[in-house]
Design an enzyme around this catalytic site. Structure first.
Site, mmCIF file in Angstrom:
data_model
loop_
_atom_site.group_PDB
_atom_site.id
_atom_site.type_symbol
_atom_site.label_atom_id
_atom_site.label_comp_id
_atom_site.label_asym_id
_atom_site.label_seq_id
_atom_site.Cartn_x
_atom_site.Cartn_y
_atom_site.Cartn_z
ATOM 1 N N PHE A 102 -12.448 -41.544 -6.384
ATOM 2 C CA PHE A 102 -11.222 -41.154 -6.249
ATOM 3 C C PHE A 102 -10.907 -39.766 -7.433
ATOM 4 O O PHE A 102 -11.659 -38.882 -8.062
ATOM 5 C CB PHE A 102 -10.308 -41.790 -6.684
ATOM 6 C CG PHE A 102 -10.165 -42.967 -6.122
ATOM 7 C CD1 PHE A 102 -9.726 -43.480 -4.784
ATOM 8 C CD2 PHE A 102 -11.625 -44.259 -6.223
ATOM 9 C CE1 PHE A 102 -9.573 -44.666 -3.662
ATOM 10 C CE2 PHE A 102 -11.544 -45.307 -4.834
ATOM 11 C CZ PHE A 102 -10.749 -45.218 -4.572
ATOM 12 N N ASP A 103 -10.626 -38.321 -6.934
ATOM 13 C CA ASP A 103 -9.287 -38.181 -7.681
ATOM 14 C C ASP A 103 -8.470 -38.840 -8.262
ATOM 15 O O ASP A 103 -8.590 -40.003 -8.052
ATOM 16 C CB ASP A 103 -8.880 -36.437 -7.058
ATOM 17 C CG ASP A 103 -7.788 -36.341 -7.667
ATOM 18 O OD1 ASP A 103 -8.064 -35.796 -8.920
ATOM 19 O OD2 ASP A 103 -7.073 -35.603 -6.819
ATOM 20 N N PHE A 104 -7.794 -38.297 -9.039
ATOM 21 C CA PHE A 104 -6.951 -39.292 -9.577
ATOM 22 C C PHE A 104 -5.785 -38.680 -9.750
ATOM 23 O O PHE A 104 -4.785 -39.535 -8.783
ATOM 24 C CB PHE A 104 -7.104 -39.571 -11.698
ATOM 25 C CG PHE A 104 -6.765 -40.203 -12.337
ATOM 26 C CD1 PHE A 104 -7.031 -41.684 -12.201
ATOM 27 C CD2 PHE A 104 -5.136 -39.910 -13.283
ATOM 28 C CE1 PHE A 104 -6.070 -42.382 -12.764
ATOM 29 C CE2 PHE A 104 -4.141 -41.259 -13.599
ATOM 30 C CZ PHE A 104 -5.184 -42.606 -13.155
#
Length: 213
Positions: free
Chosen positions: A6-8
């Site tokens: 995931f990106d955050f």
């Protein structure tokens, strides 16, 4: 599929508003400059440290960076809400045996603050921040590092992000890439680089997971 990366900001946590607040406070205090959210997003890529060093005219960068983190930590509890749907998704993925990773342009200090505030410290098998790469997204360096550390091939993982930089990085790393707009605040309304799939809700992602079984 063995891993979900995931990106955050804007993907796992609705942290963009607190990022905007902290940057606006710093540019106002040190440059006496009012900047809007669109202008801040245009600076995204490097970590917060890089953004300040590259864009702040005032040369007192070290103090400005410290002020950013002060503002980020101070206002995080009021601005960033815990998201039960995200928590449930991460717990579900872990229970199904998926390896979990984060590849973000955030610096490690702000990410640590957010992980602590949202009680996500023990959730991920690998974390790559903007401090861990030479070239930020859209370059795939961070994703390639995460894959190596997770011990999975690119065809065994998916990457989920909310920005054009995320999608471009995922595609360049030859990972199945999902563009999401499932939190109240996200970076990209219309992706210029087309993801393999676009999702508007976490519930939709659960359907994708069920189709993998």
């Amino acid at each position: 599929m063995k891993a979900v990366i995931f990106d955050f900001d804007g993907t796992l946590a609705d942290t963009l508003p607190v990022c905007f607040y902290a940057f606006q406070a710093v540019f106002k205090e040190f440059d006496n400059l009012e900047i809007n959210e669109k202008e801040i997003v245009a600076m995204f890529g490097p970590s917060e440290t890089g953004i300040i060093k590259e864009n702040l005219k005032n040369q007192n960068h070290d103090l400005a960076i410290e002020r950013y983190y002060e503002k980020y930590r101070e206002h995080h509890p009021q601005i960033v809400q815990d998201n039960q749907e995200i928590n449930d998704l991460l717990n579900h993925l872990k229970s199904q045996g998926y390896k979990l990773g984060v590849v973000t342009g955030k610096g490690s200090r702000s990410l640590d603050i957010s992980l602590e505030e949202l009680q996500m410290q023990e959730m991920f098998d690998v974390i790559i921040t903007g401090d861990d790469v030479t070239i930020p997204k859209p370059h795939p360096e961070g994703l390639n590092k995460a894959l190596a550390m997770l011990g999975v091939q690119n065809h065994e993982a998916i990457f989920i992000g909310d920005s054009d930089a995320d999608i471009s990085a995922g595609k360049q790393a030859n990972i199945y890439t999902i563009g999401v707009q499932w939190l109240p605040n996200f970076q990209t309304v219309q992706f210029t680089v087309q993801p393999n799939l676009t999702l508007n809700s976490i519930k939709e992602f659960h359907f994708v997971l069920e189709s993998q079984d």
